[in-house]
Write a protein that holds these residues in place. Sequence first.
Motif, PDB file in Angstrom:
ATOM      1  N   GLY A 164      -5.072   9.641 -13.741  1.00  0.00           N
ATOM      2  CA  GLY A 164      -4.120  10.327 -12.885  1.00  0.00           C
ATOM      3  C   GLY A 164      -2.918   9.471 -12.560  1.00  0.00           C
ATOM      4  O   GLY A 164      -1.779   9.952 -12.536  1.00  0.00           O
ATOM      5  N   VAL A 165      -3.167   8.195 -12.292  1.00  0.00           N
ATOM      6  CA  VAL A 165      -2.068   7.261 -12.023  1.00  0.00           C
ATOM      7  C   VAL A 165      -1.129   7.197 -13.225  1.00  0.00           C
ATOM      8  O   VAL A 165       0.100   7.251 -13.087  1.00  0.00           O
ATOM      9  N   ASP A 166      -1.704   7.108 -14.419  1.00  0.00           N
ATOM     10  CA  ASP A 166      -0.888   7.016 -15.638  1.00  0.00           C
ATOM     11  C   ASP A 166      -0.020   8.259 -15.821  1.00  0.00           C
ATOM     12  O   ASP A 166       1.146   8.148 -16.226  1.00  0.00           O
ATOM     13  N   LYS A 167      -0.588   9.438 -15.519  1.00  0.00           N
ATOM     14  CA  LYS A 167       0.181  10.669 -15.692  1.00  0.00           C
ATOM     15  C   LYS A 167       1.373  10.704 -14.734  1.00  0.00           C
ATOM     16  O   LYS A 167       2.496  11.055 -15.128  1.00  0.00           O
ATOM     17  N   LEU A 168       1.138  10.344 -13.470  1.00  0.00           N
ATOM     18  CA  LEU A 168       2.242  10.331 -12.514  1.00  0.00           C
ATOM     19  C   LEU A 168       3.281   9.277 -12.883  1.00  0.00           C
ATOM     20  O   LEU A 168       4.493   9.516 -12.770  1.00  0.00           O
ATOM     21  N   GLN A 169       2.827   8.124 -13.337  1.00  0.00           N
ATOM     22  CA  GLN A 169       3.768   7.077 -13.732  1.00  0.00           C
ATOM     23  C   GLN A 169       4.620   7.506 -14.919  1.00  0.00           C
ATOM     24  O   GLN A 169       5.800   7.152 -15.011  1.00  0.00           O
ATOM     25  N   LYS A 170       4.027   8.264 -15.839  1.00  0.00           N
ATOM     26  CA  LYS A 170       4.765   8.723 -17.015  1.00  0.00           C
ATOM     27  C   LYS A 170       5.772   9.810 -16.649  1.00  0.00           C
ATOM     28  O   LYS A 170       6.928   9.763 -17.087  1.00  0.00           O
ATOM     29  N   GLU A 171       5.341  10.797 -15.843  1.00  0.00           N
ATOM     30  CA  GLU A 171       6.190  11.952 -15.553  1.00  0.00           C
ATOM     31  C   GLU A 171       7.134  11.723 -14.378  1.00  0.00           C
ATOM     32  O   GLU A 171       8.200  12.340 -14.320  1.00  0.00           O
ATOM     33  N   HIS A 172       6.748  10.844 -13.448  1.00  0.00           N
ATOM     34  CA  HIS A 172       7.582  10.608 -12.255  1.00  0.00           C
ATOM     35  C   HIS A 172       7.600   9.114 -11.933  1.00  0.00           C
ATOM     36  O   HIS A 172       7.027   8.668 -10.929  1.00  0.00           O
ATOM     37  N   PRO A 173       8.249   8.321 -12.771  1.00  0.00           N
ATOM     38  CA  PRO A 173       8.234   6.870 -12.580  1.00  0.00           C
ATOM     39  C   PRO A 173       8.930   6.400 -11.306  1.00  0.00           C
ATOM     40  O   PRO A 173       8.776   5.237 -10.922  1.00  0.00           O
ATOM     41  N   ASP A 174       9.665   7.287 -10.643  1.00  0.00           N
ATOM     42  CA  ASP A 174      10.363   6.927  -9.414  1.00  0.00           C
ATOM     43  C   ASP A 174       9.516   7.138  -8.167  1.00  0.00           C
ATOM     44  O   ASP A 174       9.960   6.813  -7.055  1.00  0.00           O
ATOM     45  N   VAL A 175       8.316   7.668  -8.307  1.00  0.00           N
ATOM     46  CA  VAL A 175       7.473   8.013  -7.159  1.00  0.00           C
ATOM     47  C   VAL A 175       6.379   6.972  -6.975  1.00  0.00           C
ATOM     48  O   VAL A 175       5.597   6.706  -7.890  1.00  0.00           O
ATOM     49  N   GLU A 176       6.318   6.371  -5.785  1.00  0.00           N
ATOM     50  CA  GLU A 176       5.272   5.404  -5.478  1.00  0.00           C
ATOM     51  C   GLU A 176       3.967   6.126  -5.144  1.00  0.00           C
ATOM     52  O   GLU A 176       3.979   7.195  -4.536  1.00  0.00           O
ATOM     53  N   ILE A 177       2.841   5.521  -5.531  1.00  0.00           N
ATOM     54  CA  ILE A 177       1.514   6.084  -5.278  1.00  0.00           C
ATOM     55  C   ILE A 177       0.782   5.192  -4.284  1.00  0.00           C
ATOM     56  O   ILE A 177       0.750   3.968  -4.434  1.00  0.00           O
ATOM     57  N   TYR A 178       0.172   5.830  -3.285  1.00  0.00           N
ATOM     58  CA  TYR A 178      -0.661   5.127  -2.314  1.00  0.00           C
ATOM     59  C   TYR A 178      -2.052   5.736  -2.346  1.00  0.00           C
ATOM     60  O   TYR A 178      -2.194   6.958  -2.272  1.00  0.00           O
ATOM     61  N   THR A 179      -3.076   4.893  -2.442  1.00  0.00           N
ATOM     62  CA  THR A 179      -4.453   5.381  -2.441  1.00  0.00           C
ATOM     63  C   THR A 179      -5.335   4.392  -1.701  1.00  0.00           C
ATOM     64  O   THR A 179      -4.973   3.222  -1.523  1.00  0.00           O
ATOM     65  N   ALA A 180      -6.518   4.868  -1.263  1.00  0.00           N
ATOM     66  CA  ALA A 180      -7.475   3.987  -0.615  1.00  0.00           C
ATOM     67  C   ALA A 180      -8.475   3.420  -1.614  1.00  0.00           C
ATOM     68  O   ALA A 180      -9.144   2.430  -1.316  1.00  0.00           O
ATOM     69  N   SER A 181      -8.586   4.050  -2.788  1.00  0.00           N
ATOM     70  CA  SER A 181      -9.548   3.576  -3.783  1.00  0.00           C
ATOM     71  C   SER A 181      -9.117   4.002  -5.182  1.00  0.00           C
ATOM     72  O   SER A 181      -8.665   5.130  -5.373  1.00  0.00           O
ATOM     73  N   LEU A 182      -9.281   3.111  -6.140  1.00  0.00           N
ATOM     74  CA  LEU A 182      -9.091   3.436  -7.550  1.00  0.00           C
ATOM     75  C   LEU A 182     -10.485   3.453  -8.176  1.00  0.00           C
ATOM     76  O   LEU A 182     -11.081   2.404  -8.439  1.00  0.00           O
ATOM     77  N   ASP A 183     -11.021   4.655  -8.374  1.00  0.00           N
ATOM     78  CA  ASP A 183     -12.387   4.818  -8.880  1.00  0.00           C
ATOM     79  C   ASP A 183     -12.427   4.633 -10.405  1.00  0.00           C
ATOM     80  O   ASP A 183     -11.398   4.707 -11.075  1.00  0.00           O
ATOM     81  N   PRO A 184     -13.633   4.420 -10.977  1.00  0.00           N
ATOM     82  CA  PRO A 184     -13.734   4.025 -12.384  1.00  0.00           C
ATOM     83  C   PRO A 184     -13.321   5.065 -13.409  1.00  0.00           C
ATOM     84  O   PRO A 184     -12.705   4.727 -14.420  1.00  0.00           O
ATOM     85  N   LYS A 185     -13.680   6.365 -13.203  1.00  0.00           N
ATOM     86  CA  LYS A 185     -13.486   7.294 -14.321  1.00  0.00           C
ATOM     87  C   LYS A 185     -13.535   8.750 -13.867  1.00  0.00           C
ATOM     88  O   LYS A 185     -13.813   9.058 -12.711  1.00  0.00           O
TER      89      LYS A 185
END
Length: 207
Positions: A164-185
């Motif tokens: 999910g992080v990769d998709k947002l980074q690809k489509e909206h590289p100007d948007v910062e992401i904040y999360t409490a956990s990065l789960d494995p899969k």
Amino acid sequence: MALTIINHPLILDKLTRMRRQETSSKDFRENLNEIGQLMAYEVFRDIPLTEVEITTPVAKAKGQTVGIPVVLIPIIRAGLGMTEGIQKLVPTSRIAHVGLYRNEETLQPVQYYAKPTEEMDKSYVLVVDPMLATGGSGAKAIEIAKGWGAKNIKFVCLVAVQEGVDKLQKEHPDVEIYTASLDPKLNEKGYIVPGLGDAGDRIFGTK
């Protein structure tokens, strides 16, 4: 685009409570709102301030106040569960809405509702959803917000995976992401593992 994992001890404690299968909808909602509020301290770290002159009971003084409108955009349904905690910190914030559901066969988001607020182009905008799984709903909601004129956008979630992080980074590289956990899969159904299950169902007590 930056990814910030806010792993404060109080957030991790509440997240563990939420992950438990036996946690009731009431406790799930309460912990989700509290985590949203705790995360907001970090998310709003760079919000612009305006200097003002005030009068205290003792003397005149200079102070600072939030100098930009704030708009929260929860992705309905589950995103509604995080807005109350954030809005407690910024009670003047406006709430726009984006309604999306996931096609269980294609795993693609389907839009069924969208309602903006005023001055989206001048606002500090948070797109909010507890889960960042495939990234489809998050990317679509950000696309809708940009269509309304929003420029200063952050995405705030509770649990994410790299896909999910990769998709947002690809489509909206100007948007910062904040999360409490990065789960494995993700599993074969597109659910985060270990995740929380279906956040909307757990918030509202549905199946």
